[in-house]
Motif scaffolding. Structure first.
Motif, PDB file in Angstrom:
ATOM      1  N   UNK A 124      -4.280  -6.536  10.903  1.00  0.00           N
ATOM      2  CA  UNK A 124      -4.667  -7.650  10.036  1.00  0.00           C
ATOM      3  C   UNK A 124      -5.933  -7.251   9.295  1.00  0.00           C
ATOM      4  N   UNK A 125      -6.014  -7.645   8.043  1.00  0.00           N
ATOM      5  CA  UNK A 125      -7.197  -7.357   7.235  1.00  0.00           C
ATOM      6  C   UNK A 125      -7.278  -8.337   6.078  1.00  0.00           C
ATOM      7  N   UNK A 130      -4.839 -12.252  -2.215  1.00  0.00           N
ATOM      8  CA  UNK A 130      -4.284 -13.485  -1.645  1.00  0.00           C
ATOM      9  C   UNK A 130      -5.389 -14.349  -1.047  1.00  0.00           C
ATOM     10  N   UNK A 131      -6.645 -13.905  -1.189  1.00  0.00           N
ATOM     11  CA  UNK A 131      -7.807 -14.641  -0.699  1.00  0.00           C
ATOM     12  C   UNK A 131      -7.640 -15.054   0.762  1.00  0.00           C
ATOM     13  N   UNK A 132      -7.185 -14.106   1.560  1.00  0.00           N
ATOM     14  CA  UNK A 132      -6.982 -14.398   2.969  1.00  0.00           C
ATOM     15  C   UNK A 132      -6.585 -13.150   3.732  1.00  0.00           C
ATOM     16  N   UNK A 236      -2.674 -15.137   9.906  1.00  0.00           N
ATOM     17  CA  UNK A 236      -2.613 -14.243   8.756  1.00  0.00           C
ATOM     18  C   UNK A 236      -1.247 -14.329   8.076  1.00  0.00           C
ATOM     19  N   UNK A 237      -1.223 -14.097   6.764  1.00  0.00           N
ATOM     20  CA  UNK A 237       0.029 -14.080   6.012  1.00  0.00           C
ATOM     21  C   UNK A 237       0.758 -12.760   6.247  1.00  0.00           C
ATOM     22  N   UNK A 238       1.980 -12.782   6.755  1.00  0.00           N
ATOM     23  CA  UNK A 238       2.700 -11.509   6.959  1.00  0.00           C
ATOM     24  C   UNK A 238       3.156 -10.915   5.641  1.00  0.00           C
TER      25      UNK A 238
END
Length: 261
Positions: A124-125, A130-132, A236-238
């Motif tokens: 995750x980073x 995507x501002x996230x 987190x967005x996958x």
């Protein structure tokens, strides 16, 4: 989607000169023996660029023979296309692949403890576009003159600290696949890398070799039915490739269970 397309009224020019023909454009007529038009990119006009990215306008001919244009983002580091010797630019195992990057699917296993579940590594980073935070497989750019396999092993070590196998289990490399063909020229190779947990370099918690400004959180997760639940519920967005992998894995497990009844 057709919102990016329009019909130019004249041959594109840049600084008073005709734009360069695209390397893939045919040198002769565009219509084969059956009379059907083969779509092609005719020329590429640079619009603007930064250190890492460029915006270009592609002038192309569609299946109806109409001239159209498409705005495209591309990496400035992308290898140039060269089909002069007839060798595929997307062939794994050579330095001529024009793919931008590698996406690594690590497969963690131990021969000394075969009862352990097969695992993989996710990261995750924070991703500014995507501002996230995103959840992804380890990935990275292919360096100039580097083979796809070498890039995958290097990126795996740098991003996770784990060392992949090369001699006992050569990485399994996919053909080049596109990422977002409606927007960018980016292509990648998906590389399956075996990670031997009996290797002393992989004992404990290996230390990654992150670049300056790179902040990555590593997740070691089992490859089982819970993978889709993980990507569905994580904050987190996958990334799409990971999500499709999780869906396919779950469907495979369900089909396997149904056939065993």
């Amino acid at each position: 989607m057709s919102g990016n397309k329009n019909t130019p009224t004249a041959q594109p020019k840049l600084n008073g000169t005709t734009a360069a023909a695209h390397p893939s454009a045919p040198k002769n007529g565009s219509a084969p023996a059956n009379g059907k038009i083969v779509p092609r990119v005719d020329s590429v006009v640079p619009v603007a660029s930064t250190k890492w990215l460029a915006l270009e306008t592609y002038h192309y001919t569609d299946e109806d023979g109409k001239q159209r244009q498409w705005d495209v983002a591309t990496r400035t580091t992308k290898p140039k296309i060269d089909n002069s010797n007839g060798v595929s630019n997307t062939t794994p195992g050579n330095t001529r692949s024009t793919a931008d990057a590698v996406v690594i699917i690590p497969l963690l296993s131990s021969k000394s403890n075969p009862k352990n579940k097969l695992e993989t590594l996710l990261v995750t980073q924070f991703r500014p576009p995507v501002n996230g935070y995103t959840m992804e497989f380890p990935a990275g750019l292919v360096d100039a003159g580097e083979t796809v396999e070498a890039a995958a092993l290097r990126e795996l070590r740098e991003e996770t600290g784990f060392v992949g196998e090369f001699c006992s289990a050569v990485p399994d490399v996919s053909r080049a696949v596109c990422m977002s063909p409606g927007l960018a020229t980016e292509t990648v190779h998906v590389v399956l890398v075996q990670v031997d947990l009996d290797n002393p370099y992989n004992h404990g918690t290996p230390k990654p070799e992150l670049d300056d400004g790179e902040h990555v959180t590593l997740h070691r997760v089992p490859l089982d039915e819970g993978l889709k639940t993980l990507v569905d519920t994580c904050p987190a967005m996958p990334i799409m490739g990971l999500y499709l992998f999780a869906v396919g894995f779950q469907l495979g497990k369900q089909q396997q269970a149904a056939e065993s009844k």
